[in-house]
Design a protein around this motif. Structure first.
Motif, PDB file in Angstrom:
ATOM      1  N   ARG A 160       6.920  17.600  78.922  1.00  0.00           N
ATOM      2  CA  ARG A 160       5.858  17.877  79.887  1.00  0.00           C
ATOM      3  C   ARG A 160       6.383  17.684  81.312  1.00  0.00           C
ATOM      4  O   ARG A 160       6.070  18.476  82.208  1.00  0.00           O
ATOM      5  N   MET A 161       7.176  16.652  81.529  1.00  0.00           N
ATOM      6  CA  MET A 161       7.724  16.403  82.859  1.00  0.00           C
ATOM      7  C   MET A 161       8.708  17.505  83.265  1.00  0.00           C
ATOM      8  O   MET A 161       8.762  17.906  84.422  1.00  0.00           O
ATOM      9  N   PHE A 162       9.487  17.998  82.307  1.00  0.00           N
ATOM     10  CA  PHE A 162      10.395  19.097  82.611  1.00  0.00           C
ATOM     11  C   PHE A 162       9.593  20.345  82.994  1.00  0.00           C
ATOM     12  O   PHE A 162       9.942  21.046  83.951  1.00  0.00           O
ATOM     13  N   GLY A 163       8.516  20.626  82.251  1.00  0.00           N
ATOM     14  CA  GLY A 163       7.674  21.776  82.562  1.00  0.00           C
ATOM     15  C   GLY A 163       7.080  21.677  83.953  1.00  0.00           C
ATOM     16  O   GLY A 163       6.991  22.672  84.683  1.00  0.00           O
ATOM     17  N   LEU A 164       6.665  20.477  84.338  1.00  0.00           N
ATOM     18  CA  LEU A 164       6.121  20.260  85.675  1.00  0.00           C
ATOM     19  C   LEU A 164       7.200  20.482  86.728  1.00  0.00           C
ATOM     20  O   LEU A 164       6.989  21.211  87.712  1.00  0.00           O
ATOM     21  N   ALA A 165       8.370  19.874  86.522  1.00  0.00           N
ATOM     22  CA  ALA A 165       9.451  19.986  87.507  1.00  0.00           C
ATOM     23  C   ALA A 165       9.929  21.433  87.651  1.00  0.00           C
ATOM     24  O   ALA A 165      10.201  21.895  88.762  1.00  0.00           O
ATOM     25  N   TYR A 166      10.014  22.157  86.531  1.00  0.00           N
ATOM     26  CA  TYR A 166      10.474  23.539  86.609  1.00  0.00           C
ATOM     27  C   TYR A 166       9.492  24.407  87.389  1.00  0.00           C
ATOM     28  O   TYR A 166       9.890  25.236  88.217  1.00  0.00           O
ATOM     29  N   ARG A 167       8.198  24.232  87.155  1.00  0.00           N
ATOM     30  CA  ARG A 167       7.199  25.011  87.882  1.00  0.00           C
ATOM     31  C   ARG A 167       7.253  24.706  89.377  1.00  0.00           C
ATOM     32  O   ARG A 167       6.995  25.575  90.212  1.00  0.00           O
ATOM     33  N   LEU A 168       7.591  23.472  89.715  1.00  0.00           N
ATOM     34  CA  LEU A 168       7.657  23.094  91.125  1.00  0.00           C
ATOM     35  C   LEU A 168       8.930  23.597  91.793  1.00  0.00           C
ATOM     36  O   LEU A 168       8.915  23.953  92.975  1.00  0.00           O
ATOM     37  N   LEU A 169      10.037  23.640  91.055  1.00  0.00           N
ATOM     38  CA  LEU A 169      11.330  23.940  91.658  1.00  0.00           C
ATOM     39  C   LEU A 169      11.840  25.353  91.386  1.00  0.00           C
ATOM     40  O   LEU A 169      12.648  25.879  92.148  1.00  0.00           O
ATOM     41  N   GLY A 170      11.421  25.950  90.263  1.00  0.00           N
ATOM     42  CA  GLY A 170      11.942  27.263  89.905  1.00  0.00           C
ATOM     43  C   GLY A 170      13.389  27.213  89.450  1.00  0.00           C
ATOM     44  O   GLY A 170      14.038  28.245  89.308  1.00  0.00           O
ATOM     45  N   SER A 171      13.895  26.013  89.217  1.00  0.00           N
ATOM     46  CA  SER A 171      15.282  25.828  88.794  1.00  0.00           C
ATOM     47  C   SER A 171      15.316  24.876  87.620  1.00  0.00           C
ATOM     48  O   SER A 171      14.875  23.724  87.731  1.00  0.00           O
ATOM     49  N   ALA A 172      15.850  25.346  86.492  1.00  0.00           N
ATOM     50  CA  ALA A 172      15.922  24.502  85.305  1.00  0.00           C
ATOM     51  C   ALA A 172      16.921  23.367  85.502  1.00  0.00           C
ATOM     52  O   ALA A 172      16.674  22.230  85.075  1.00  0.00           O
ATOM     53  N   GLU A 173      18.052  23.654  86.138  1.00  0.00           N
ATOM     54  CA  GLU A 173      19.063  22.621  86.357  1.00  0.00           C
ATOM     55  C   GLU A 173      18.510  21.523  87.264  1.00  0.00           C
ATOM     56  O   GLU A 173      18.683  20.325  86.996  1.00  0.00           O
ATOM     57  N   GLU A 174      17.839  21.896  88.352  1.00  0.00           N
ATOM     58  CA  GLU A 174      17.273  20.901  89.256  1.00  0.00           C
ATOM     59  C   GLU A 174      16.118  20.160  88.599  1.00  0.00           C
ATOM     60  O   GLU A 174      15.901  18.968  88.861  1.00  0.00           O
ATOM     61  N   ALA A 175      15.375  20.850  87.752  1.00  0.00           N
ATOM     62  CA  ALA A 175      14.282  20.189  87.031  1.00  0.00           C
ATOM     63  C   ALA A 175      14.833  19.116  86.103  1.00  0.00           C
ATOM     64  O   ALA A 175      14.273  18.011  86.008  1.00  0.00           O
TER      65      ALA A 175
ATOM     66  N   PRO B   7      18.447  38.611  97.030  1.00  0.00           N
ATOM     67  CA  PRO B   7      17.175  38.046  96.582  1.00  0.00           C
ATOM     68  C   PRO B   7      17.376  36.765  95.772  1.00  0.00           C
ATOM     69  O   PRO B   7      18.308  36.682  94.961  1.00  0.00           O
ATOM     70  N   TRP B   8      16.516  35.782  96.002  1.00  0.00           N
ATOM     71  CA  TRP B   8      16.535  34.548  95.206  1.00  0.00           C
ATOM     72  C   TRP B   8      15.491  34.690  94.099  1.00  0.00           C
ATOM     73  O   TRP B   8      14.326  34.993  94.354  1.00  0.00           O
ATOM     74  N   LEU B   9      15.915  34.473  92.859  1.00  0.00           N
ATOM     75  CA  LEU B   9      15.001  34.507  91.717  1.00  0.00           C
ATOM     76  C   LEU B   9      15.073  33.168  90.989  1.00  0.00           C
ATOM     77  O   LEU B   9      16.105  32.494  91.009  1.00  0.00           O
ATOM     78  N   PRO B  10      13.990  32.759  90.336  1.00  0.00           N
ATOM     79  CA  PRO B  10      14.023  31.513  89.568  1.00  0.00           C
ATOM     80  C   PRO B  10      14.960  31.619  88.377  1.00  0.00           C
ATOM     81  O   PRO B  10      15.234  32.712  87.882  1.00  0.00           O
ATOM     82  N   GLU B  11      15.465  30.474  87.922  1.00  0.00           N
ATOM     83  CA  GLU B  11      16.330  30.458  86.749  1.00  0.00           C
ATOM     84  C   GLU B  11      15.513  30.788  85.506  1.00  0.00           C
ATOM     85  O   GLU B  11      14.426  30.240  85.318  1.00  0.00           O
ATOM     86  N   PRO B  12      16.013  31.688  84.652  1.00  0.00           N
ATOM     87  CA  PRO B  12      15.274  32.003  83.424  1.00  0.00           C
ATOM     88  C   PRO B  12      15.318  30.842  82.436  1.00  0.00           C
ATOM     89  O   PRO B  12      16.336  30.159  82.307  1.00  0.00           O
ATOM     90  N   VAL B  13      14.200  30.635  81.753  1.00  0.00           N
ATOM     91  CA  VAL B  13      14.098  29.600  80.719  1.00  0.00           C
ATOM     92  C   VAL B  13      13.505  30.229  79.467  1.00  0.00           C
ATOM     93  O   VAL B  13      12.462  30.900  79.533  1.00  0.00           O
ATOM     94  N   LEU B  14      14.173  30.052  78.333  1.00  0.00           N
ATOM     95  CA  LEU B  14      13.626  30.542  77.061  1.00  0.00           C
ATOM     96  C   LEU B  14      12.392  29.712  76.709  1.00  0.00           C
ATOM     97  O   LEU B  14      12.424  28.485  76.775  1.00  0.00           O
ATOM     98  N   THR B  15      11.315  30.384  76.342  1.00  0.00           N
ATOM     99  CA  THR B  15      10.052  29.671  76.155  1.00  0.00           C
ATOM    100  C   THR B  15       9.502  29.734  74.738  1.00  0.00           C
ATOM    101  O   THR B  15       8.480  29.112  74.449  1.00  0.00           O
ATOM    102  N   ARG B  16      10.148  30.461  73.850  1.00  0.00           N
ATOM    103  CA  ARG B  16       9.602  30.594  72.491  1.00  0.00           C
ATOM    104  C   ARG B  16       9.516  29.238  71.784  1.00  0.00           C
ATOM    105  O   ARG B  16       8.605  28.994  71.001  1.00  0.00           O
ATOM    106  N   GLU B  17      10.444  28.338  72.066  1.00  0.00           N
ATOM    107  CA  GLU B  17      10.460  27.028  71.402  1.00  0.00           C
ATOM    108  C   GLU B  17       9.704  25.963  72.179  1.00  0.00           C
ATOM    109  O   GLU B  17       9.833  24.778  71.893  1.00  0.00           O
ATOM    110  N   GLY B  18       8.936  26.364  73.188  1.00  0.00           N
ATOM    111  CA  GLY B  18       8.085  25.409  73.885  1.00  0.00           C
ATOM    112  C   GLY B  18       8.763  24.578  74.949  1.00  0.00           C
ATOM    113  O   GLY B  18       8.301  23.477  75.264  1.00  0.00           O
ATOM    114  N   ALA B  19       9.848  25.078  75.539  1.00  0.00           N
ATOM    115  CA  ALA B  19      10.560  24.312  76.562  1.00  0.00           C
ATOM    116  C   ALA B  19       9.677  23.984  77.756  1.00  0.00           C
ATOM    117  O   ALA B  19       9.866  22.964  78.419  1.00  0.00           O
TER     118      ALA B  19
END
Length: 300
Positions: free
Chosen positions: A15-30, A81-93
């Protein structure tokens, strides 16, 4: 840290990773933000923490707000252009995506729009829209007054509301269109590709100066087809054991993963509206593909 406290943190980690990713748009930074929260958790007096989830959400949110302040300056200097890092979501990341609204909350389209907001606006918007926080709770997380939280949220909604509200088909229909796109590209069927694109389609490519990519958005079906005719022609001669393509789910929607020589070369997200592809986001910057590459390797 005791094993018990580590296990307790693990309960909230996704849940914390999901929150951080939505805020940052970066999986590594999250991931870094969640790790920092973990360290603070390890040093905290947990007997004084009545609600661990709320405590962690406050820590993660404020860590991300601080990171966003410096990230804005870096993104202003970003090549192309800056785009957010893609995250696979099928497994609920990024948590459960059981409704269209939940999928929309992690979509590339929305994350790009959230770049318009300042760090506080983005935090208020994400906490309210994606996590259902009350303004009273948001005020506690960000050390605002409840009235101020409402005002910030109102501004954020107006800045994001420029988004077009067009019909989004079911995920199955979206996947079918994306698979048709991949099939037509493999076969070099340009006429079929053209029929799949909306007249006002827009194509963004993010190479970050580290991979060959268009440095400006390509707007309109005619220009996108001109770009695709050259790209499809180049890929057509690449052997199948060198070039591999697969439809995956990233950011809540069907996307295309492309491997070149065994290395993840691109993740291409698509915005399907009605019966056509209206937006394409191609992430080619290898640094932004590292998280998705690890996810794909684990899944394999």
């Amino acid at each position: 840290m005791t094993s018990g406290s580590a296990e307790e943190f693990t309960e909230y980690r996704r849940r914390m990773f999901g929150l951080a990713y939505r805020l940052l748009g970066s999986a590594e930074e999250a991931e870094d933000a969640v790790q920092d929260a973990y360290l603070r958790w390890s040093r905290a007096d947990r007997a004084a923490i009545e609600q661990p989830g709320a405590w962690l959400a406050k820590v993660v949110t404020n860590l991300c707000v601080n990171r966003l302040t410096s990230a804005r300056a870096r993104r202003e200097r970003y090549v192309g252009p800056w785009l957010p890092e893609p995250v696979l979501t099928r497994e609920g990341a990024l948590g459960p995506l059981e409704s269209a609204e939940q999928r929309d909350a992690v979509s590339t389209a929305l994350l790009v729009l959230l770049e318009r907001l300042n760090p506080t606006e983005r935090a208020v918007y994400v906490l309210r829209e994606a996590f259902g926080y009350s303004h009273r709770d948001i005020a506690g997380v960000l050390d605002l007054t409840e009235a101020n939280s409402r005002q910030v949220y109102g501004r954020a909604v107006k800045r994001v509301a420029a988004r077009e509200t067009r019909f989004t088909p079911a995920v199955e229909r979206q996947r079918a269109l994306v698979e048709s796109f991949v099939s037509a590209a493999r076969e070099g069927d340009l006429a079929r590709l053209e029929r799949l694109l909306a007249e006002d389609v827009a194509w963004w490519s993010d190479g970050g100066g580290k991979a060959s990519a268009a440095r400006r958005p390509i707007l309109g079906r005619v220009r996108v087809m001109r770009f695709l005719s050259g790209t499809v022609g180049k890929l057509g001669g690449v052997p199948g054991d060198v070039l591999a393509v697969r439809v995956i789910e990233a950011n809540g929607s069907p996307a295309v993963a492309v491997w070149l020589g065994g290395r993840l070369y691109a993740v291409v997200g698509m915005d399907v509206r009605g019966d056509a592809i209206a937006g394409v986001w191609a992430v080619l910057n290898p640094e932004k593909l590292a998280f998705a590459a690890r996810q794909l390797a684990e899944a394999a």
